[in-house]
Write an enzyme that holds these catalytic residues in place. Sequence first.
Site, PDB file in Angstrom:
ATOM      1  N   LYS A 172       0.851  -1.196   0.000  1.00  0.00           N
ATOM      2  CA  LYS A 172       0.000   0.000   0.000  1.00  0.00           C
ATOM      3  C   LYS A 172       0.890   1.251   0.000  1.00  0.00           C
ATOM      4  CE  LYS A 172      -1.676   2.928   2.727  1.00  0.00           C
ATOM      5  NZ  LYS A 172      -1.627   4.149   1.901  1.00  0.00           N
ATOM      6  N   GLY A 224       7.211   5.223   7.803  1.00  0.00           N
ATOM      7  CA  GLY A 224       6.401   6.433   7.905  1.00  0.00           C
ATOM      8  C   GLY A 224       6.669   7.126   9.221  1.00  0.00           C
ATOM      9  N   SER A 225       5.675   7.845   9.696  1.00  0.00           N
ATOM     10  CA  SER A 225       5.884   8.668  10.887  1.00  0.00           C
ATOM     11  C   SER A 225       5.894   7.823  12.164  1.00  0.00           C
ATOM     12  CB  SER A 225       4.772   9.707  10.973  1.00  0.00           C
ATOM     13  OG  SER A 225       3.533   9.053  11.066  1.00  0.00           O
ATOM     14  N   THR A 226       6.570   8.351  13.165  1.00  0.00           N
ATOM     15  CA  THR A 226       6.634   7.667  14.456  1.00  0.00           C
ATOM     16  C   THR A 226       5.233   7.541  15.056  1.00  0.00           C
ATOM     17  OG1 THR A 226       8.914   8.302  14.838  1.00  0.00           O
ATOM     18  CG2 THR A 226       7.587   7.896  16.800  1.00  0.00           C
ATOM     19  N   GLU A 227       4.422   8.568  14.851  1.00  0.00           N
ATOM     20  CA  GLU A 227       3.059   8.549  15.412  1.00  0.00           C
ATOM     21  C   GLU A 227       2.249   7.365  14.853  1.00  0.00           C
ATOM     22  OE1 GLU A 227       1.021  12.027  14.160  1.00  0.00           O
ATOM     23  OE2 GLU A 227      -0.833  11.463  15.183  1.00  0.00           O
ATOM     24  N   GLY A 229       3.522   4.741  13.416  1.00  0.00           N
ATOM     25  CA  GLY A 229       4.240   3.538  13.853  1.00  0.00           C
ATOM     26  C   GLY A 229       3.753   3.063  15.211  1.00  0.00           C
ATOM     27  N   GLU A 246      10.129   1.527  10.270  1.00  0.00           N
ATOM     28  CA  GLU A 246      11.152   2.517   9.887  1.00  0.00           C
ATOM     29  C   GLU A 246      10.490   3.870  10.052  1.00  0.00           C
ATOM     30  OE1 GLU A 246      14.141   1.765   9.203  1.00  0.00           O
ATOM     31  OE2 GLU A 246      14.089  -0.335   8.633  1.00  0.00           O
ATOM     32  N   CYS A 280      14.165  10.890   5.743  1.00  0.00           N
ATOM     33  CA  CYS A 280      14.126  10.517   7.163  1.00  0.00           C
ATOM     34  C   CYS A 280      15.483  10.686   7.830  1.00  0.00           C
ATOM     35  CB  CYS A 280      13.629   9.090   7.303  1.00  0.00           C
ATOM     36  SG  CYS A 280      14.555   7.950   6.278  1.00  0.00           S
ATOM     37  N   GLU A 377      10.747  16.698  14.410  1.00  0.00           N
ATOM     38  CA  GLU A 377      11.022  16.408  13.006  1.00  0.00           C
ATOM     39  C   GLU A 377      10.208  17.363  12.134  1.00  0.00           C
ATOM     40  OE1 GLU A 377       9.438  12.786  11.196  1.00  0.00           O
ATOM     41  OE2 GLU A 377      11.346  12.509  10.169  1.00  0.00           O
TER      42      GLU A 377
HETATM   43  P1  NAD Z   1       2.697   8.659   7.491  1.00  0.00           P
HETATM   44  O1  NAD Z   1       2.993   7.891   8.713  1.00  0.00           O
HETATM   45  O2  NAD Z   1       1.682   9.729   7.557  1.00  0.00           O
HETATM   46  O3  NAD Z   1       2.191   7.675   6.330  1.00  0.00           O
HETATM   47  C1  NAD Z   1       2.948   6.581   5.873  1.00  0.00           C
HETATM   48  C2  NAD Z   1       2.039   5.545   5.264  1.00  0.00           C
HETATM   49  O4  NAD Z   1       1.179   5.030   6.268  1.00  0.00           O
HETATM   50  C3  NAD Z   1       1.125   6.034   4.153  1.00  0.00           C
HETATM   51  O5  NAD Z   1       1.004   5.009   3.195  1.00  0.00           O
HETATM   52  C4  NAD Z   1      -0.204   6.268   4.872  1.00  0.00           C
HETATM   53  O6  NAD Z   1      -1.342   6.172   4.052  1.00  0.00           O
HETATM   54  C5  NAD Z   1      -0.183   5.127   5.881  1.00  0.00           C
HETATM   55  N1  NAD Z   1      -0.952   5.361   7.098  1.00  0.00           N
HETATM   56  C6  NAD Z   1      -1.286   6.538   7.674  1.00  0.00           C
HETATM   57  N2  NAD Z   1      -1.963   6.314   8.830  1.00  0.00           N
HETATM   58  C7  NAD Z   1      -2.052   4.972   8.973  1.00  0.00           C
HETATM   59  C8  NAD Z   1      -2.602   4.123   9.976  1.00  0.00           C
HETATM   60  N3  NAD Z   1      -3.194   4.605  11.056  1.00  0.00           N
HETATM   61  N4  NAD Z   1      -2.478   2.783   9.820  1.00  0.00           N
HETATM   62  C9  NAD Z   1      -1.842   2.260   8.755  1.00  0.00           C
HETATM   63  N5  NAD Z   1      -1.313   3.021   7.772  1.00  0.00           N
HETATM   64  C10 NAD Z   1      -1.405   4.361   7.885  1.00  0.00           C
HETATM   65  O7  NAD Z   1       4.113   9.195   6.978  1.00  0.00           O
HETATM   66  P2  NAD Z   1       4.414  10.106   5.714  1.00  0.00           P
HETATM   67  O8  NAD Z   1       3.960  11.486   6.020  1.00  0.00           O
HETATM   68  O9  NAD Z   1       3.947   9.438   4.457  1.00  0.00           O
HETATM   69  O10 NAD Z   1       6.027  10.043   5.666  1.00  0.00           O
HETATM   70  C11 NAD Z   1       6.812  10.885   6.394  1.00  0.00           C
HETATM   71  C12 NAD Z   1       7.363  10.171   7.616  1.00  0.00           C
HETATM   72  O11 NAD Z   1       7.992   8.952   7.236  1.00  0.00           O
HETATM   73  C13 NAD Z   1       8.431  10.967   8.316  1.00  0.00           C
HETATM   74  O12 NAD Z   1       8.234  10.902   9.720  1.00  0.00           O
HETATM   75  C14 NAD Z   1       9.715  10.255   7.939  1.00  0.00           C
HETATM   76  O13 NAD Z   1      10.772  10.412   8.841  1.00  0.00           O
HETATM   77  C15 NAD Z   1       9.263   8.840   7.847  1.00  0.00           C
HETATM   78  N6  NAD Z   1      10.174   8.058   6.995  1.00  0.00           N
HETATM   79  C16 NAD Z   1      11.020   7.149   7.597  1.00  0.00           C
HETATM   80  C17 NAD Z   1      11.917   6.428   6.817  1.00  0.00           C
HETATM   81  C18 NAD Z   1      12.869   5.437   7.449  1.00  0.00           C
HETATM   82  O14 NAD Z   1      13.487   4.672   6.725  1.00  0.00           O
HETATM   83  N7  NAD Z   1      13.011   5.404   8.764  1.00  0.00           N
HETATM   84  C19 NAD Z   1      11.952   6.613   5.433  1.00  0.00           C
HETATM   85  C20 NAD Z   1      11.079   7.536   4.874  1.00  0.00           C
HETATM   86  C21 NAD Z   1      10.188   8.246   5.658  1.00  0.00           C
END
Ligand code: NAD
Length: 478
Positions: A172, A224-227, A229, A246, A280, A377
């Site tokens: 996804k 994605g975001s820590t929140e 995660g 991640e 990130c 961040e």
């Molecule tokens: P995000 O957490 O908002 O979304 C990431 C993904 O998760 C998207 O596909 C989104 O649709 C999905 N998502 C959102 N809420 C969800 C939920 N409750 N349950 C399941 N899936 C959900 O993050 P973003 O804004 O797309 O990306 C930016 C963040 O990602 C930053 O915090 C960045 O540091 C982090 N990031 C980390 C790495 C790493 O390797 N550590 C790499 C790239 C980005």
Amino acid sequence: MSDLFIGGAWSPAATGRSFPTLNPADGTVITTCAEAGPADVDRAVGAAREAADAWAAHPEHLRARLLWRVADLIEANAEELAELESRDSGQLLGVAREVSVPGTAEHFRYFAGWCTKIQGAVLPVAFPDTLHYTRREPVGVCALITPWNFPLMIAAWKLAPALACGNTVIIKPAEQTPLSTVRLVELMSEAGFPPGVVNLLTGGPGTGRALAAHPAVDKISFTGSTEVGRSLVSAAAGGLKRLTLELGGKAPSIIAADADLDAAVAGNLTGALFHSGQVCAAYARFYVDRKRADEFTEKMAAGAAALRIGPGDDPASWLGPLVSEEHLRSVDAHVRGAVYEGADLVGGGRRVDRPGFFYEPAVFAGVTDDMAIAREEVFGPVIPVLAYDDPDELVARANALEYGLAASIWTRDLSTAHRLAARIRAGAIFINMIHVPDAATTWGGYKASGWGREMGPYAIDAYTEVKGVWTHLGPGSR
Ligand code: NAD
């Protein structure tokens, strides 16, 4: 309009719903994508489950050939993929051509090589006449959820090792940037994966939530975001699903008194502003020896101001747009907040007056550890400079945040470099260089930057279960 890919066939969402994806360089709609709802999630997980046993038993050398073929197809369609990535995410076309697309192909090749080398071990045991060996088996059905910053590469970081280890997958992509993943899945279908092995669901957070919560998913791999995660830890708890996370970062970059300052400025401009800081591992707080702090700040501000801002498809652009209006507002709110808290805005820090989501990189002097701009961040083009006096206090300051994804050290002294590298709590340390990923190494975070590691042999651990098999070799039964 692009559809969902479930069980080897393309179909619209059961609800008929769709969502637009925009070009961040001008804010126009590129196309719409099917928005998967719970019924689609159920169907995709069902298809992956049905395909799981046969795929796990698929001969390893044939798995390898499929992954290798994906890499060949990526290269054969490189220009189209690069243009799609640039248009949908705002990434510079040059970066998409030279980093994202080749990096994606290389990732598939690297894990194609692993398919025939995933092995167990014969372990000595205390019981006489007993053979004990281990098997590495696939985890099962994997939900792969990716962010918008490097959609194609991050999809490959998950798809390639998951499939190499014999798992079936549902990917996804982020709702802001789904198009390169859709095209990648088309190429994977062309490569000849059996139906149900690779499934694609497009949609937003609701789709991700439903996928993560589905009881027949064995593993979630999320970037994605820590929140979000943290919310996935709860979603996985009931079924005790396997989880790779991640997450966010706020990488410190340490510029020692003896650093080659011009090299440090050049490296830190790229480290901070590559892909407009939407990385990130981006260098996001700069601890500079007080004796060099003013000089460093002035040079960073001059360097940032000289970078050409423009659309990804203009070869003269160095800084592309931010991904969305919403994200631009979030970056700007951080910048305004820093000014309010008393940081000294030396240059940039405002929206560019043109269509699309362009932002001038902000350089701040006089930042202190308690300011939000030094702790939170931003994920955008912001450079907060903090001075330090005592190298010994530096480690505690660098380690003070909940994040621990990456860090960077600029010095001519190897002893300083490696002493700091050992003491900073982060998954990757870059000495006198910018942050780079490589399929053969390791990627992941300490603390709130994540759980587990991607890439290299660590990805094999992440996508396999280890089984111990015991055999009594002596006469009679034990
Ligand atoms: P995000 O957490 O908002 O979304 C990431 C993904 O998760 C998207 O596909 C989104 O649709 C999905 N998502 C959102 N809420 C969800 C939920 N409750 N349950 C399941 N899936 C959900 O993050 P973003 O804004 O797309 O990306 C930016 C963040 O990602 C930053 O915090 C960045 O540091 C982090 N990031 C980390 C790495 C790493 O390797 N550590 C790499 C790239 C980005």
